[in-house]
Motif scaffolding. Structure first.
Motif, mmCIF file in Angstrom:
data_model
loop_
_atom_site.group_PDB
_atom_site.id
_atom_site.type_symbol
_atom_site.label_atom_id
_atom_site.label_comp_id
_atom_site.label_asym_id
_atom_site.label_seq_id
_atom_site.Cartn_x
_atom_site.Cartn_y
_atom_site.Cartn_z
ATOM 1 N N ALA A 96 122.013 26.529 102.307
ATOM 2 C CA ALA A 96 122.480 27.778 101.700
ATOM 3 C C ALA A 96 123.120 28.677 102.748
ATOM 4 O O ALA A 96 123.863 29.597 102.409
ATOM 5 C CB ALA A 96 121.320 28.497 101.016
ATOM 6 N N ALA A 101 117.274 19.491 95.307
ATOM 7 C CA ALA A 101 116.759 19.320 96.673
ATOM 8 C C ALA A 101 116.616 17.837 96.997
ATOM 9 O O ALA A 101 117.021 17.382 98.073
ATOM 10 C CB ALA A 101 115.418 20.040 96.821
ATOM 11 N N ILE A 138 117.725 22.286 101.535
ATOM 12 C CA ILE A 138 118.695 23.110 100.806
ATOM 13 C C ILE A 138 118.577 24.583 101.179
ATOM 14 O O ILE A 138 119.544 25.325 101.080
ATOM 15 C CB ILE A 138 118.662 22.936 99.266
ATOM 16 C CG1 ILE A 138 117.311 23.227 98.680
ATOM 17 C CG2 ILE A 138 119.201 21.604 98.825
ATOM 18 C CD1 ILE A 138 117.431 23.452 97.173
ATOM 19 N N ALA A 146 122.973 25.680 96.599
ATOM 20 C CA ALA A 146 121.702 25.862 97.295
ATOM 21 C C ALA A 146 121.275 27.318 97.228
ATOM 22 O O ALA A 146 120.106 27.628 96.964
ATOM 23 C CB ALA A 146 121.836 25.406 98.747
#
Lengths: 303, 278, 367
Positions: free
Chosen positions: A37, B123, A33, A274
């Motif tokens: 981003a 995540a 992540i 993210a």
């Protein structure tokens, strides 16, 4: 402690499983992540990593920054309330009689073992418009009115009980955080107070300080490590909370956690989510770094 | 016999007692009300209308609830086993050895404990969907993402608990065993493992409770057919507070309280055996 | 003390030039020692002198950086601790907290595969030896310090080691119990006929129990002797001061004639010493044990040297009194028996007294 070279086989067997697990199932997802981003949405699922900073730019615009600030404020207020409530509790448990102490400790710990969701749900049932708190208040209102009416004071109460609107707003979220995380504050405070040498308190009293001054000049400074740990233990999860604000907060009391959740589920804007997650992560790291710094300073002062 | 109150008997000052009582009321009243009203014979859920267990029966016949409960148990057991093994091994490595990069490993182990759950949840969600692990597999393999998530946040706790226990180990016991003729493996099995046992039990129960209790990470890693009990309750709560939710919550409370009591008893018994308690 | 100790025979343990470093610190510095079979041998020294490190190397918990350790003539240096016929009583006792007394004692036999019947017999024997019969089912936390000590002893003795190592075994006991255990250890050694190696910082313990003592300081062995020789004939200043108390004097050779040497002891006077005890130097150091002084209010006629002194302070110790005196601008210490001269009413602080010494009691130190 021995060098790993003393028994390399044992060393690798014990070290590798945990480390590999963390690398694959913790650091790899975080790295993923972190990468996303910097990506752009190229379809419903596909994301191109273009190293754009747009997501961070968007995450830092006043709308989301305001949300961060609000999450920070709510977490800070809740943490402060926890500290004020928990300190006397920790003190009472520390100085409790040897026989009651285990029981009191268990009473402090038990809610911690009770499901977060169940406890939040219990809060809803207590706080909502037709909940237990309002029903209790209504009962009191009716009783008071019955007593007051013959005395000619009945008008003071109005003709109908107006329930308090105490759910689905910011105070409800704060209330919920305090309710859920209070044990996290009590336990570290108790742990430091328990280790505190009682003769220090006796010395302070012996030297003529009042209990009040002893509290502020001896107990509180010596309990600093516990205070700092408790504050971190409450503040960090409160900052990232998503369930409590989701269930107890109103439409206007959405916190950063709720926004992140929406990006990954309903809004499906993974790059923005993210970026927001990493901002939250960095904020947490800053809090932890302050904690480590404070610990280090206290340790150095102690010699 | 009541002795005079000494200057440090803070616990016997009335205002501190009142404060303590008020705090416990605050902590327990909502839960007690929730449990009591799971037996209330009323849909409206506020006024007491008489005792009933029908909501427990309703919950029992609610297939999706039972399915969620089964999922929770399967995941909790598997996660506990895996977390205990992984955590105990890592604790042993960190306790016994000096090695380059040790501080980094310690930090890496602390990270899952301290970072916001939601960050880890999203995540893992993205990670598993990239790997195409979300959905598509039959039960129980479909539980794998949730299980992996649970192990990831549980075993670092186990490592911390077991290592704390190991720190109190008197290395001369190990030397005494070697001196008396035991080899490395015999010493590990007959001296170190019995010593670690309270830590292992505490760590395992912690892992179990963490798994049974977890909502946030499960919420992100579970698919439509891998709902766990807390996630199921969440969706029921969103539809409104009903006595079934109370009943289901009561069951969950009972399970965790039971586990906690077992854990505390085991711990007390093992410390009594070593003479740490009178 | 123990006539059975045969120092001339081949030693049980031979330590050859052993060195052990911890980083920059040399804990044990080129130590060579022979430990005779059947001895009660003591390593005596202040804390940090390397005695425990040496003991741990004999047990196999530390590896020497240089040198060898032989047992019965066999090189043990690289043999792991569990394969050495050597057992240890730990300073903390290291009694396994999760096992009963019986299990603790049986442990060393179980792990080496001794048959059950034999284990039972030997454990019973060992428990009887340390007088712990009836305690088999107890757990360590139900035992007193002295009893734990006995468990640790039984656990080591049941293995019938060639050498029993005792690491400060009595330091955790209170005084009365310590004295009882000292007797007990001496008795045990005679009963089992095993060589004991004791590490201690307590000179009384070493003097009263051991038949040979090696005094260590700063990683080196300074002197090896039986207790009496060590006390009466210390070779170095360290030994003289570490074991008991000593009055030390700087001496200057004034003249040599006819096999005697005239030595001036600071400002106190001159003595004549036999030439063979002095050596060739012009400066030497002399030591005198405090109880060797003859303390008298009158000038003693028969003394080789008489010194006028002022009694500064007097400490009463029951059987003896310790006198702190001043003579020729320096402090001296004397010990008198209260049953004899100590009872003299003229011995009060401030009194003028005479100190007499016999040359035979003076010890010439090497450093």
């Amino acid at each position: 402690m021995e060098s790993w070279r003393a028994a390399p086989a044992v060393f690798w067997i014990t070290l590798v499983p945990g480390v590999v697990w963390l690398l694959v199932f913790f650091f790899a997802p975080l790295a993923l992540i972190w990468l996303l981003a910097f990506g752009e949405r190229a379809g419903p699922v596909a994301i191109d990593i273009t190293w754009t900073l747009d997501n961070y730019r968007q995450a830092l615009d006043p709308l989301y920054l305001g949300l961060f600030w609000k999450s920070f404020r709510i977490a800070a207020v809740a943490t402060a309330i926890c500290l004020v409530v928990a300190f006397p509790v920790a003190l009472a448990v520390t100085f409790a009689d040897g026989r009651v102490k285990p029981l009191l400790l268990m009473l402090v710990v038990l809610p911690f073992w009770t499901n977060l969701l169940v406890r939040t749900y219990a809060m809803i049932a207590v706080l909502r418009t037709r909940g237990y708190l309002n029903s209790g208040l209504e009962y009191l209102w009716m009783a008071a009115k019955t007593v007051a009416t013959p005395l000619g004071l009945g008008e003071l109460f109005g003709d109908r009980f107006r329930p308090l609107e105490i759910l689905y707003n910011d105070p409800a979220v704060i209330f919920g955080i305090v309710y859920v995380y209070l044990p996290f504050m009590v336990l570290p405070l108790y742990a430091t107070l328990e280790r505190l040498d009682r003769s220090l308190l006796e010395a302070s009293l012996d030297l003529g300080a009042s209990h009040w001054r002893t509290f502020w000049r001896v107990i509180v400074p010596l309990a600093r490590p516990g205070i700092v740990s408790g504050v971190i233990l409450v503040f960090v999860p409160a900052l990232g909370t998503f369930l409590i604000s989701d269930l107890l907060g109103g439409p206007s009391s959405q916190l950063i956690g709720n926004v992140i959740e929406r990006q990954f589920k309903a809004a499906n804007n993974v790059p923005l989510g993210a970026a927001l997650s990493f901002l939250l992560l960095y904020a947490t790291f800053v809090a932890l770094a302050l904690w480590a710094w404070s610990n280090e300073r206290m340790r150095r002062r102690a010699g | 016999m009541r002795a005079e109150r000494g200057p440090l008997d803070y616990a016997r000052r009335w205002w501190l007692r009142a404060w303590l009582a008020a705090t416990f009321l605050f902590l327990y009243a909502p839960i007690v009300i929730l449990v009591v009203f799971s037996f209330n014979d009323s849909r409206r859920n506020i006024v007491w209308r008489g005792f009933t267990t029908k909501y427990y029966l309703e919950a029992w016949h609610n297939d999706s609830l039972i399915e969620a409960f089964t999922n929770s148990l399967v995941i909790a057991v598997a996660s506990t086993l895996l977390s205990t093994v992984l955590g105990a091994l890592l604790a042993l490595a960190l306790w016994r050895f000096r090695f380059p990069g040790k501080a980094a490993v310690e930090g890496a182990n602390a990270l899952p404990i301290v970072i916001p759950e939601i960050c880890m949840g999203v995540a893992l969600l993205v990670f598993f969907s990239r790997l195409d692990l979300m959905g598509g597999m039959g039960w129980p393999w479909s539980l794998l993402p949730v299980l992996i998530g649970h192990v990831t946040f549980s075993f670092p706790f186990v490592a911390v608990v077991v290592r704390a226990r190991l720190e109190g180990f008197d290395r001369s016991l190990e030397e005494a065993s070697r001196d008396l003729g035991a080899g490395e493996w015999q010493t590990f099995r007959r001296i170190l493992v019995p010593y670690m046992r309270p830590g292992l039990v505490a760590g395992a129960l912690l892992a179990m409770t963490l798994s049974l209790d977890d909502f946030v990470i499960t919420f992100f890693t579970s698919g439509p057919d891998t709902i766990t009990f807390p996630v199921k309750i969440y969706s029921m709560v969103r539809f409104g507070a009903t006595p079934e939710v109370n009943a289901a919550s009561t069951v969950l409370i009972a399970v965790t309280v039971l586990l906690t009591v077992i854990a505390m008893n085991l711990q007390r018994r093992s410390s009594a055996r070593e003479g740490m308690l009178p | 003390m123990s006539p059975r100790v045969d120092v001339s025979g081949p030693p049980l343990v031979r330590i050859e030039g052993v060195t052990r470093r911890f980083g920059p610190v040399v804990a044990v510095d080129r130590v060579s020692l022979d430990i005779p079979e059947n001895a009660f041998y003591a390593l005596l020294g202040p804390s940090g002198c390397g005695k425990t490190t040496l003991l741990r190397m004999i047990a196999g918990f530390e590896q020497p950086d240089e040198g060898r350790i032989l047992l019965d003539g066999e090189d043990m240096t690289r043999v792991p601790p569990n394969r050495r016929p050597v057992n240890m009583v730990f300073q903390s006792y290291a009694v396994f907290p999760h096992m009963t007394v019986w299990k603790n004692v049986a442990y060393g036999l179980e792990v080496t595969g001794v048959p059950q019947g034999e284990i039972r017999r030997r454990v019973e024997e060992a428990l009887a030896l340390v007088r712990l019969e009836g305690m088999e089912a107890r757990r360590p936390h139900q035992l007193s310090g002295g009893q734990k000590q006995r468990v640790a002893l039984a656990r080591a003795l049941v293995k019938r080691p060639r050498l029993l190592l005792l690491d400060e075994p009595l330091s955790a006991l209170d005084r009365k119990l310590r004295e009882d255990m000292q007797m007990e250890l001496v008795r045990l050694r005679h009963e089992v006929g095993i060589t004991f190696l004791l590490v201690t910082h307590d000179q009384d313990e070493a003097l009263s129990m051991a038949d040979r003592i090696a005094v260590m300081n700063a990683g080196r062995v300074l002197q090896v002797a039986d207790p009496r020789t060590l006390y009466e004939q210390p070779r170095t200043r360290f030994v003289a001061e570490f074991i008991g108390t000593a009055n030390l004097f700087e001496g200057r050779v004034v003249a040599r004639c006819d096999g005697t040497v005239r030595v001036r002891m600071e400002d106190l006077g001159e003595v004549r010493l036999p030439a063979e005890s002095v050596g060739n130097g012009t400066h030497l150091r002399l030591a005198l044990r405090p109880e060797k002084w003859r303390v008298d209010p009158e000038r003693p006629p028969a003394a080789d040297l008489a010194v006028a002194a002022r009694l500064v302070e007097m400490a009463y110790h029951g059987d003896t009194s310790r006198l702190h005196l001043e003579a020729g601008g320096r402090r001296l210490v004397a010990v008198v028996h209260n049953a004899r001269r100590g009872g003299d009413p003229r011995l009060v602080p401030g009194a003028r007294v005479w100190l007499g010494l016999a040359v035979a009691d003076l010890v010439v130190l090497e450093d």
